[in-house]
Design an enzyme around this catalytic site. Sequence first.
Site, PDB file in Angstrom:
ATOM      1  N   LYS A   1      -1.447   5.202   1.456  1.00 10.21           N
ATOM      2  CA  LYS A   1      -1.801   6.549   1.011  1.00 10.21           C
ATOM      3  C   LYS A   1      -2.106   6.524  -0.488  1.00 10.21           C
ATOM      4  O   LYS A   1      -3.154   6.028  -0.864  1.00 10.21           O
ATOM      5  CB  LYS A   1      -0.723   7.519   1.454  1.00 10.21           C
TER       6      LYS A   1
ATOM      7  N   HIS B   1       4.206  10.182   1.955  1.00 13.09           N
ATOM      8  CA  HIS B   1       3.418  11.140   1.165  1.00 13.09           C
ATOM      9  C   HIS B   1       4.082  11.489  -0.158  1.00 13.09           C
ATOM     10  O   HIS B   1       3.622  12.378  -0.869  1.00 13.09           O
ATOM     11  CB  HIS B   1       3.187  12.421   1.968  1.00 13.09           C
TER      12      HIS B   1
ATOM     13  N   SER C   1       4.494  15.394   6.593  1.00 12.07           N
ATOM     14  CA  SER C   1       3.088  15.019   6.578  1.00 12.07           C
ATOM     15  C   SER C   1       2.151  16.156   6.960  1.00 12.07           C
ATOM     16  O   SER C   1       0.996  16.151   6.569  1.00 12.07           O
ATOM     17  CB  SER C   1       2.857  13.810   7.480  1.00 12.07           C
TER      18      SER C   1
HETATM   19  C1  LIG Z   1       1.104   7.860   7.430  1.00 11.11           C
HETATM   20  C2  LIG Z   1       2.534   7.937   7.681  1.00 11.11           C
HETATM   21  C3  LIG Z   1       3.232   6.846   8.216  1.00 11.11           C
HETATM   22  C4  LIG Z   1       2.553   5.614   8.707  1.00 11.11           C
HETATM   23  O1  LIG Z   1       2.031   4.847   7.692  1.00 11.11           O
HETATM   24  P1  LIG Z   1       0.786   3.908   7.971  1.00 11.11           P
HETATM   25  O2  LIG Z   1       0.767   2.990   6.801  1.00 11.11           O
HETATM   26  O3  LIG Z   1      -0.397   4.770   8.040  1.00 11.11           O
HETATM   27  O4  LIG Z   1       1.051   3.210   9.254  1.00 11.11           O
HETATM   28  C5  LIG Z   1       4.593   6.956   8.337  1.00 11.11           C
HETATM   29  N1  LIG Z   1       5.241   8.091   7.980  1.00 11.11           N
HETATM   30  C6  LIG Z   1       4.585   9.162   7.501  1.00 11.11           C
HETATM   31  C7  LIG Z   1       5.357  10.378   7.119  1.00 11.11           C
HETATM   32  C8  LIG Z   1       3.215   9.113   7.345  1.00 11.11           C
HETATM   33  O5  LIG Z   1       2.563  10.190   6.908  1.00 11.11           O
END
Ligand SMILES: *Cc1c(COP(=O)(O)O)cnc(C)c1O
Length: 639
Positions: free
Chosen positions: A489, A459, A431
């Site tokens: 995302k 991602h 991330s």
């Molecule tokens: C954003 C993210 C999460 C968490 O997801 P949310 O839906 O925002 O709670 C988990 N793992 C990674 C790698 C992320 O970037």
Amino acid sequence: MQEKTTGLYSVKMRASREGQHISGAEKIVPARRVAAIASQLAERALSHPKGDPDFINIKVEAQPRQIRRVKALSVTTHETRTPEEGLSLAAELLAGDGITRIGEIMNRFSESHSMRGAMLLDADTLERLEPDPERGVRATYMDDASSLEKGTARGKNHYAEAIVLATKVQNAPGIVAEICVSDDPDYVTGYVASKRLGYRRITVLKKKGDPRGGRIFLYRGQRERVAETIEFLERVPVLVEDVPILSAERAGDRMLSLASDLEKRESQGLSRRCRTLCSPTGPTAVVDGRELVVLSSNDYLDLARDERVTSAAARAAREWGAGSGGSRLTTGTQPPHAQLERDLAEFKGTEAAIVYATGYMANVGAITALVGKGDAILSDGLNHASIIDACRLSGADVFIYRHLDMDDLDRKLSMCREHRRVLAVSDGVFSMDGDILDLPRFLEITRRHDAFSMVDEAHATGVMGRTGRGLAEHFGCDHPDISMGTLSKALGSEGGFVCGSRLLIDYLRNFSRPFIFSTAPGAPAVAAASAAIKALESEPQRVERLRENVATFLKELAGRGISAASESAIVPVVVGDERAAVAASAALEKDGFLVPAIRYPTVSRGSARLRFALSSAHTSEQLRAAAEAAALAVREVTR
Ligand SMILES: *Cc1c(COP(=O)(O)O)cnc(C)c1O
């Protein structure tokens, strides 16, 4: 009430360094406690956070006078958010005591600043009444009556001391009110007090960073009697009864410790705040009335504001309600939930899927259900915080392997033969840096060791692979056992999911606590995610467009001497120092680009960076301008 005072002493401590006041305190105690109190106060002087004093004066005086006992003012706390709100509240409160010129009174703090005594003002004309304006008036000879019984100086307790002082002041003849603001620029809480109001603590009464502060006592009465008032404040010993000690002390210490942690963060350039974006997430947003190019949204495919997606959410809200009203296993499962799980399984090409309220919960839910005490987890050194938290919560033995180092993973897996279950977990696209996992290698190694393989595709979903189906599509290989992702995302909604075999998903439905004990996400978010999957399936060119944008941006950066690399939609530009990264981010914002500085604890100390996240909807013009601004900003702060 008056009492005989035989045997009471006032013990006062003052500490200074090079003539500058550091700390002070006073107690009124019986003779037998004098020595102990004096030594406690000396210790206090020597351990003050402001530094070591070069002069400590401890004065012990018998109190031949009659000691007055008075009841503590009642205490009320008003939570205010801004200095304006605090000030208008103070004005409203004091109006009842006939004090009207609060703004002017507050401005007088610039006169009293750095003066140790308080200012004594005529409540109506605002003239200064102290005989020596340089010195002001010093309210002294007072204590919390309960220290007589307990006979200790305890730790310092600003809160109780302030109440004792305010109570004495409001008992002085002719005094109608007091206003107090700290002269510590970081401490924005203050109070107003009067006999009628009691002690009214106002959480925000001045602007952060404003060094002005002090005490102002407001007097109403004959001028000839001012001396009497000052005599009372400065000489008459007063014991204050019923100071709300215990709760105040605990609240004071508790809050003080929070404030000092926050201040530390701030001084390291690590403090954070939420900014409000006044528009749907997209390639641009309105922030504080200005339109900025957003280079930090995870809405990679610009689906969050897509008409198909938003109207699916609106329709679902009308048809199924805003919230689900229950957890999935009780009353929270509605047709959109079941539909989305089918859509996800089909999109990823797995047997089944399970949806959680957030991606964070999906990681915590899956990992804690699969492994526990006696099991082992192998976790990449740069995995997302939600995986780290899940590992800790699981109770399993956790082995961190070097970031993306498959040989290290292999080696560490060999050491886990005695464990019952073994799980290896990795971000698919990391991330912070956007680098990617070698999924085929990961699968080969985990299978060889008979370990569960789990990949977080937060991602990767919508980004990796020709049609955005994730890492398995990107590499043309199998899925891991547990393929986790988020709806929040590239899919433009919110929620998390796990895709895998029917057995795995049935297991998670029965053992995954965040699934069982938390309310199901509402139908609008769920239906929006289904609509986003449909939109993505019908328009795979969005993924292609995103990839072109990343290539364009990297080229524009390289052309300006900034080397950056990415196989995903995340482009990190490492700056290093936390404050430099923050400064670069601020400079970019001035130029109209919203790019966050990512700092500890999200990344390790000293590797702060600008993290660009691109969208398929950015224009090449926006990307070129952003690269230009970034190059300038980075050059500026690292000079
Ligand atoms: C954003 C993210 C999460 C968490 O997801 P949310 O839906 O925002 O709670 C988990 N793992 C990674 C790698 C992320 O970037």
